[in-house]
Design an enzyme around this catalytic site. Structure first.
Site, short mmCIF file in Angstrom:
data_model
loop_
_atom_site.label_atom_id
_atom_site.label_comp_id
_atom_site.label_asym_id
_atom_site.label_seq_id
_atom_site.Cartn_x
_atom_site.Cartn_y
_atom_site.Cartn_z
N LYS A 9 0.81 -1.21 0.00
CA LYS A 9 0.00 0.00 0.00
C LYS A 9 0.85 1.27 0.00
CE LYS A 9 -4.42 -1.66 1.77
NZ LYS A 9 -5.45 -1.56 2.82
N ARG A 52 -4.04 -9.89 5.29
CA ARG A 52 -4.59 -9.90 3.93
C ARG A 52 -3.47 -9.44 2.98
NH1 ARG A 52 -7.05 -6.31 0.31
NH2 ARG A 52 -8.73 -7.24 -0.95
#
Length: 287
Positions: A231, A265
């Site tokens: 991210k 995740r």
């Protein structure tokens, strides 16, 4: 001496199977989208989907999280019909190749959640909006009796990065979760997973503060999911791209495990499995 957040072992009912969280689980990301922020995760053709699925299962993914609506900042909105069309393609392949796989569907639409559970036996719904983008989601989850990932976000994927102002981010997020957990519990929902929503309506500094104080979210008493894979808190901080952010992802996954994460995740299953094994081995060695 290394220490990690101590708490009672939790479990989840996933389609009638009681799954222990005494070992953190790995959730592999399967994006049936042409525009996800990390190009390496985009799978739109049947062969690509099958190849990625085989890779994740063989590397040790405990859960497959399939999504067809890109939630990156400023992503295009797509219709429910298009979202379901994409999901059906992926779910057909999953159920053909791995009929007993534990599957989560990443959607904020209650009707789509219901179809995926009823038509494909999906055991978990991953809602980035925490029920805010579809007023029927909580009632639908209660009716379906599936596990529910409750994520923190303000606004929509198209507007979330204009909503990054907080007076006191941790107390505000804990209130957000407590209010929604109370509503879910009142409807009879038992299997709730908390997701702080790294990268969603949060600045880079906010994301690192959350990681530093991750253990505070374990006080809800529910399992904690962390999704920081490749991210912007990594690649924007270093001036990289998502493609160059695997090392940073592994470091943050390790910190998340020490902070009490029950589920990671990830795009990269092998590296996450290794992080879980190394952290577990290190902690066990000092008991």
């Amino acid at each position: 001496m290394f220490q990690w957040t101590q708490k009672e072992p939790l479990s989840l009912n996933l389609g009638g199977e009681l799954v222990s969280l005494s070992r953190p689980l790995i959730m592999g990301i399967l994006n049936i989208t042409p525009d996800s922020f990390y190009s390496g995760s985009r799978t739109t053709e049947e062969g690509q989907i099958a190849e990625r699925l085989h890779k994740m299962v063989n590397e040790g993914a405990d859960i497959i999280d399939i999504g067809a609506y890109s939630s990156r900042s400023n992503a295009d909105d797509i219709s429910p019909d298009e979202e379901m069309k994409r999901l059906s393609k992926g779910l057909d392949i999953i159920r053909k190749l791995y009929p007993t796989a534990r599957v989560s569907v990443d959607t904020f639409r209650a009707d789509i959640a219901a179809r995926c559970v009823r038509e494909y036996g999906v055991q978990m719904i991953n809602d980035i909006s925490g029920g805010e983008l579809d007023s029927q989601m909580f009632e639908t989850i209660a009716e379906l009796k599936v596990a529910y990932i409750l994520m923190h976000m303000k606004g929509t994927p198209q507007t979330m990065m204009q909503q990054t102002r907080y007076e006191h981010i941790i107390p505000e997020m804990l209130y957000y979760f407590s209010e929604r957990i109370a509503r879910l519990e009142s409807l009879g929902v038992n299997d709730i997973i908390i997701d702080p929503g790294f990268g969603f309506s949060k600045s880079i500094d906010d994301n690192y503060l959350l990681m530093n104080r991750l253990d505070e979210f374990t006080r809800t008493g529910y399992p904690l999911l962390v999704g920081i894979s490749r991210k912007s808190m990594i690649y924007k901080y270093f001036g990289y791209t998502p493609e160059e952010s695997l090392n940073g992802t592994t470091i943050l996954n390790t910190l998340a495990l020490l902070g009490g994460a029950d589920i990671l995740r990830v795009h990269d299953v092998k590296e996450a499995v290794e992080a879980v094994k190394i952290v577990s081995k290190t902690i066990q060695s000092v008991k």
